[in-house]
Design a protein around this motif. Sequence first.
Motif, PDB file in Angstrom:
ATOM      1  N   GLY A 239       0.086  65.015 -25.023  1.00  0.00           N
ATOM      2  CA  GLY A 239       1.265  64.701 -25.226  1.00  0.00           C
ATOM      3  C   GLY A 239       2.192  63.839 -24.260  1.00  0.00           C
ATOM      4  N   TRP A 240       1.796  64.425 -22.862  1.00  0.00           N
ATOM      5  CA  TRP A 240       2.496  64.061 -21.530  1.00  0.00           C
ATOM      6  C   TRP A 240       1.816  62.689 -21.506  1.00  0.00           C
TER       7      TRP A 240
ATOM      8  N   SER B   4      15.397  71.664 -19.747  1.00  0.00           N
ATOM      9  CA  SER B   4      13.813  71.750 -19.385  1.00  0.00           C
ATOM     10  C   SER B   4      13.382  73.182 -18.508  1.00  0.00           C
TER      11      SER B   4
ATOM     12  N   THR C 211      19.854  70.819 -24.680  1.00  0.00           N
ATOM     13  CA  THR C 211      19.407  70.087 -25.607  1.00  0.00           C
ATOM     14  C   THR C 211      20.408  69.273 -26.191  1.00  0.00           C
TER      15      THR C 211
ATOM     16  N   MET D 283      15.555  62.388 -31.736  1.00  0.00           N
ATOM     17  CA  MET D 283      14.462  63.277 -31.016  1.00  0.00           C
ATOM     18  C   MET D 283      15.119  64.479 -30.259  1.00  0.00           C
TER      19      MET D 283
ATOM     20  N   LEU E 182      14.588  68.364 -31.801  1.00  0.00           N
ATOM     21  CA  LEU E 182      14.246  69.508 -30.989  1.00  0.00           C
ATOM     22  C   LEU E 182      15.276  70.530 -31.064  1.00  0.00           C
TER      23      LEU E 182
ATOM     24  N   SER F  27      14.644  72.541 -34.148  1.00  0.00           N
ATOM     25  CA  SER F  27      13.186  73.216 -33.941  1.00  0.00           C
ATOM     26  C   SER F  27      13.510  74.595 -33.086  1.00  0.00           C
TER      27      SER F  27
ATOM     28  N   ALA G 122      10.046  76.221 -31.896  1.00  0.00           N
ATOM     29  CA  ALA G 122       9.572  75.907 -30.658  1.00  0.00           C
ATOM     30  C   ALA G 122       9.904  77.136 -29.650  1.00  0.00           C
TER      31      ALA G 122
ATOM     32  N   PRO H 255       8.190  76.664 -25.625  1.00  0.00           N
ATOM     33  CA  PRO H 255       9.296  75.667 -25.811  1.00  0.00           C
ATOM     34  C   PRO H 255       9.240  74.608 -24.650  1.00  0.00           C
TER      35      PRO H 255
ATOM     36  N   PRO I 252       7.452  70.727 -25.897  1.00  0.00           N
ATOM     37  CA  PRO I 252       8.383  69.553 -26.334  1.00  0.00           C
ATOM     38  C   PRO I 252       9.819  69.423 -25.240  1.00  0.00           C
TER      39      PRO I 252
ATOM     40  N   LEU J 174       8.720  66.811 -22.863  1.00  0.00           N
ATOM     41  CA  LEU J 174       8.532  65.473 -23.393  1.00  0.00           C
ATOM     42  C   LEU J 174       9.676  64.666 -23.654  1.00  0.00           C
ATOM     43  N   VAL J 175      10.584  65.382 -24.220  1.00  0.00           N
ATOM     44  CA  VAL J 175      11.715  64.700 -24.823  1.00  0.00           C
ATOM     45  C   VAL J 175      12.782  64.520 -23.317  1.00  0.00           C
TER      46      VAL J 175
END
Length: 206
Positions: A26-27, A90, A105, A158, A162, A165, A171, A175, A178, A181-182
């Motif tokens: 994913g990264w 994050s 988020t 996104m 997120l 989720s 997640a 967590p 995800p 990445l966002v």
Amino acid sequence: MTDLTEHEVLVESAAAPEAPVGRSTGWWAMVLFIATESATFAAFLASYFYLRFSAKGPWPPTGDKAPDLTLPTIATVVLVVSCLPMLLGSRLAARRSRAGAALGTLGALAGGAAFLVLQILDWLSEWPESTLSKDAYGSLFYAITGLHTAHVVIGVGMLAFLAASLGVRRAAARPRGPVMLVAMYWYFMSVVALAVYVTVYLSPTL
């Protein structure tokens, strides 16, 4: 306790899961996506400067409205500042704090939503003096800002997904992935916002 035979050691080694090495798929996918989109935005911004310095006469052309810096400045600052709650979320996600990641988020989501509202208001203030089909300036103005706004809409989607989720604990176990990445995508949107602001809004006033 008896020692394990060589065969038993080999069987246990084969059955044991291997620890992940390096960056996740994913990264790498996000890095490649950002690289591709960076090239797209760079092409648009380069086209803007090429046409500007090739144009004979004033820029924006006579009859077009010069960009007002008030709304774009506020919008850009809001989007860049929204990276702070995203960064906090994050870091908290790395500590497996689901609630902290969700709050970060949501903070970034609020900043993105505010940016979209301000961008629409800016378009309305430019219309109808500058339109998409009037001349090269109008075409580039709406194409560049529209492209960036579309990407921010994707980012807001996104962030909303997120946050949902994290809220339903999907997640919660891991967590960090995800959220990271966002966050990468959101930081990219903020950098592009600065580039668009300098190119489309600030440079015509210099």
